[in-house]
Design a protein around this motif. Structure first.
Motif, mmCIF file in Angstrom:
data_model
loop_
_atom_site.group_PDB
_atom_site.id
_atom_site.type_symbol
_atom_site.label_atom_id
_atom_site.label_comp_id
_atom_site.label_asym_id
_atom_site.label_seq_id
_atom_site.Cartn_x
_atom_site.Cartn_y
_atom_site.Cartn_z
ATOM 1 N N HIS A 142 7.382 19.298 -15.856
ATOM 2 C CA HIS A 142 6.881 19.905 -17.097
ATOM 3 C C HIS A 142 5.517 19.331 -17.489
ATOM 4 O O HIS A 142 4.579 20.073 -17.803
ATOM 5 C CB HIS A 142 7.901 19.670 -18.214
ATOM 6 N N LEU A 143 5.401 18.011 -17.469
ATOM 7 C CA LEU A 143 4.151 17.371 -17.871
ATOM 8 C C LEU A 143 3.018 17.695 -16.897
ATOM 9 O O LEU A 143 1.864 17.920 -17.314
ATOM 10 C CB LEU A 143 4.348 15.861 -17.971
ATOM 11 N N GLN A 171 13.558 28.223 -29.406
ATOM 12 C CA GLN A 171 13.906 27.011 -28.663
ATOM 13 C C GLN A 171 13.559 25.739 -29.430
ATOM 14 O O GLN A 171 14.103 24.680 -29.138
ATOM 15 C CB GLN A 171 13.207 27.004 -27.305
ATOM 16 N N GLY A 172 12.636 25.845 -30.390
ATOM 17 C CA GLY A 172 12.314 24.695 -31.225
ATOM 18 C C GLY A 172 11.028 23.965 -30.909
ATOM 19 O O GLY A 172 10.771 22.885 -31.455
ATOM 20 N N SER A 215 11.714 25.851 -19.375
ATOM 21 C CA SER A 215 11.667 25.295 -20.736
ATOM 22 C C SER A 215 13.044 24.983 -21.305
ATOM 23 O O SER A 215 13.224 23.969 -21.987
ATOM 24 C CB SER A 215 10.915 26.238 -21.674
ATOM 25 N N SER A 216 14.027 25.838 -21.030
ATOM 26 C CA SER A 216 15.353 25.616 -21.605
ATOM 27 C C SER A 216 15.989 24.326 -21.081
ATOM 28 O O SER A 216 16.832 23.716 -21.742
ATOM 29 C CB SER A 216 16.272 26.807 -21.307
ATOM 30 N N LYS A 217 15.576 23.896 -19.902
ATOM 31 C CA LYS A 217 16.128 22.675 -19.304
ATOM 32 C C LYS A 217 15.511 21.418 -19.925
ATOM 33 O O LYS A 217 16.019 20.308 -19.727
ATOM 34 C CB LYS A 217 15.897 22.669 -17.792
ATOM 35 N N LEU A 218 14.405 21.587 -20.652
ATOM 36 C CA LEU A 218 13.715 20.439 -21.242
ATOM 37 C C LEU A 218 14.131 20.166 -22.676
ATOM 38 O O LEU A 218 13.916 19.060 -23.186
ATOM 39 C CB LEU A 218 12.199 20.670 -21.209
#
Length: 220
Positions: free
Chosen positions: A97-98, A199-200, A131-134
């Motif tokens: 992700h990063l 997702q926030g 994204s949902s996994k993070l």
């Protein structure tokens, strides 16, 4: 063994980059807390812990530090490392992700070149796809083993590890929403912004959504 050996990057480092490029990067790469003037990339590893980041993130940081042609060389290597990491059965999603955030920023800065523009969009979509996994990983960071043992013995808690955290900004959602809006795909930009808000992820998505709703209504 140094960190380049750890991530099997030594041969690439010595062949893909010139001596001058290696000198500049190793000199300017100084992680927080590391003694100034010492070359971190060549330091012997002695029981060091690198937390949630790994090879992909290291390459992304080196690309940020690098200058001129070396930046592109390392960005290409970062892309390769990300794709390799995604192909593995056990994936370090924070590391991926990063690194993807760095790749998006790199290619979008060069967006006047169509190839870079398309790459920026590709990496936005890739980052969004994981994204949902993070969400859980950022809301509830994994407590280091040493801290777990200490807290078990003392009954202490830590506000970062023992309380839900606010999600950071999400480069992929934010950048792709901007791109779609500029391309005239307001509905697509709205859908992305709504998903990011759901997702926030941080970034004032309420304001972006309100603006897009107004623009869509005016267009109709």
């Amino acid at each position: 063994m140094d960190i380049l050996d750890k991530y099997e990057l030594k041969e690439w480092w010595n062949t893909a980059l010139t001596p001058a490029q290696r000198e500049q990067i190793s000199r300017d790469y100084q992680p927080m807390g590391y003694p100034s003037g010492e070359r971190y990339l060549y330091a012997k590893l002695v029981g060091k812990s690198y937390g949630d980041t790994g090879k992909c993130c290291l390459l992304d940081v080196l690309a940020c530090v690098a200058k001129d042609d070396a930046k592109g060389i390392i960005s290409d290597k970062t892309e390769q490392a990300v794709k390799e990491a995604l192909s593995q059965p056990k994936r370090n999603y924070i590391d991926i992700h990063l690194a993807l955030a760095g790749l998006i920023k790199y290619h979008y800065r060069l967006r006047n070149d169509q190839a870079h523009y398309e790459k920026a969009k590709e990496f936005c979509l890739l980052q969004i796809s994981i994204s949902s996994k993070l969400v859980k990983k950022f809301r509830h960071p994994e407590k280091p083993k040493e801290l777990k043992r200490l807290h078990k013995l003392t009954g202490m808690t830590h506000p970062y590890y023992d309380e839900p955290q606010i999600l950071p900004s999400h480069t992929g959602y934010k950048q792709l929403a901007i791109i779609l809006e500029k391309e005239g795909d307001l509905d697509g930009a709205l859908e992305l912004s709504q998903k990011a808000l759901e997702q926030g992820w941080s970034d004032d998505y309420e304001k972006r959504i309100a603006k897009l709703v107004t623009k869509i209504a005016k267009r109709k």
